[in-house]
Scaffold this active site. Structure first.
Site, PDB file in Angstrom:
ATOM      1  N   TRP A 103      10.078   2.992  43.094  1.00  0.00           N
ATOM      2  CA  TRP A 103      11.639   2.030  43.737  1.00  0.00           C
ATOM      3  C   TRP A 103      12.040   2.152  44.325  1.00  0.00           C
ATOM      4  CZ3 TRP A 103       7.566  -1.560  43.388  1.00  0.00           C
ATOM      5  CH2 TRP A 103       7.083  -1.556  42.421  1.00  0.00           C
ATOM      6  N   ASP A 173      19.657  -2.618  41.997  1.00  0.00           N
ATOM      7  CA  ASP A 173      17.696  -2.947  41.970  1.00  0.00           C
ATOM      8  C   ASP A 173      17.894  -3.206  39.745  1.00  0.00           C
ATOM      9  OD1 ASP A 173      15.410  -4.136  41.146  1.00  0.00           O
ATOM     10  OD2 ASP A 173      14.113  -2.125  42.031  1.00  0.00           O
ATOM     11  N   LYS A 197       9.081  -8.781  35.558  1.00  0.00           N
ATOM     12  CA  LYS A 197       9.164  -8.428  34.506  1.00  0.00           C
ATOM     13  C   LYS A 197       9.632  -9.031  33.493  1.00  0.00           C
ATOM     14  CE  LYS A 197       7.375  -5.693  37.828  1.00  0.00           C
ATOM     15  NZ  LYS A 197       8.268  -4.168  38.717  1.00  0.00           N
TER      16      LYS A 197
END
Ligand SMILES: *Cc1c(COP(=O)(O)O)cnc(C)c1O
Length: 362
Positions: A103, A173, A197
């Site tokens: 990511w 993030d 998530k």
């Protein structure tokens, strides 16, 4: 179990709290006397405005977000934020990134389109199985920000200490750990999280941005929608927002407030993760993939001695009524994502299953 629901260990979209889903179901056909479903409502209507305002107010209360930060609800999920961060914050054209897995690599690749990226620390040398030391980063004077992926969903690492950014803006993030533990918002310039998530349905990101980082001098090529200021100036109602996601996330914010807030979530998450990690630490068949001090409380990757056995465990787990235990395709193995909404009983049941499997295959 009342609804015969499965323990879903997916990394995302993932489980939502059952009481929240029940409330949503009860309001589906007629939201509080409005005569319509939230999906059918005008985003400019009073009734939706109230849903939006309450969601923001509850999130502010939950995280203790200071007044000089804006809360934005932006479509496009997490991936759009890789670009938005760089487009909006790269004023000098130089940003520092910590590389801890897939990511952050995606964020880096996207940022390179808009300026220079300096990778100031990386754990690539050991398959992203740890968080690099970020206490003495070499950050150039003209760097615009320092970027981290605070919980690496695929590799299962998390920061327990934030980097020393030498006074530069910290961008994080938080997609796979958002609202899993208390967060000192003032330490960040910008926090963003794709909500599918740990909060709600896919298709939206929450962005928390310090007001002084909003710019009206962005280069002309930046699309109107991609400017944080556009969203800040319009209370996230510049265009039709993801009304449904805002509504569902608002329900989860309220649920978390009613259940002890982030301190309580953290305690529950520590307890749940410990059950699984204690088992892995004592197992002769299964091995955790991450160094102990950086292990995520949300995403727990682990392996058996072989790929074939990994696949066999995944198949057996499916047959036993668990779902989505397969590791990400880029790393293989197994992964149990145990977000806020995964009940403790789910983790206990998984450990019982793994114990039994191990005994049968010793
Ligand atoms: C899932 C995820 C993303 C991407 O989210 P999308 O909504 O699929 O674009 C980004 N960062 C992290 C840490 C994630 O877990």
């Amino acid at each position: 179990m009342k609804y015969n629901r499965t323990y879903n260990f997916s990394a995302g979209p993932a489980m939502m709290p059952e009481p929240v889903l029940e409330e949503i179901a009860a309001e589906m056909l007629n939201y509080r006397g409005s005569g319509m479903c939230v999906m059918e409502m005008s985003h400019r209507s009073k009734v939706f405005q109230q849903i939006r305002d309450e969601a923001e107010a509850d999130l502010r209360r939950l995280m203790g977000i200071p007044d000089n930060y804006k809360v934005l609800f932006i479509q496009g999920g997490g991936t759009v934020q890789f670009a938005m961060v760089a487009m909006n914050l790269m004023k000098n054209g130089l940003a520092c990134y910590v590389e801890t897995g897939a990511w952050s690599k995606k964020a880096i690749a996207e940022a390179k389109k808009y300026g220079e990226v300096k990778i100031v620390a990386s754990s690539a040398d050991k398959n992203f199985s740890y968080i690099p030391d970020c206490s003495g980063l070499d950050i150039p004077e003209n760097a615009d920000y320092v970027y981290i992926c605070e919980n690496e969903t695929i590799n299962g690492t998390t920061y327990f200490n934030l980097p020393d950014t030498k006074g530069k803006v910290l961008v994080s993030d938080q997609s796979s750990m958002f609202l899993s533990r208390p967060c000192d918002v003032e330490k960040y310039g910008l926090i963003w999280a794709g909500v599918q998530k740990n909060v709600g349905p896919a298709g939206m990101a929450v962005v928390i941005i310090r007001e002084d980082l909003l710019r009206d001098d962005l280069p002309g090529f930046v699309p109107t929608y991609m400017s944080y200021k556009t969203h800040a100036d319009n209370d996230s109602l510049y265009n039709t927002p993801n009304c449904w996601a805002i509504y569902c996330c608002g329900k989860v914010f309220r649920y978390l407030l009613d259940n002890g807030g982030l301190e309580a979530m953290n305690a529950r998450n520590e307890e749940k993760a410990k059950i699984l990690y204690d088992f892995l630490d004592g197992s002769k068949l299964f091995t955790g993939a991450v160094v102990k001090e950086d292990r995520s409380l949300m995403n727990v990757p682990f392996v058996t001695p072989s790929k074939e056995q990994d696949a066999d465990v995944v198949a057996a787990s499916k047959a036993a009524g668990f779902d989505n235990l397969k590791g990400h395709k880029s790393v293989g193995g197994l992964r149990a994502s145990i977000y806020n909404a995964m009940p403790r009983e789910g983790v206990e049941a998984l450990v019982e299953f793994l114990k039994k499997y191990e005994a049968e295959h010793a």
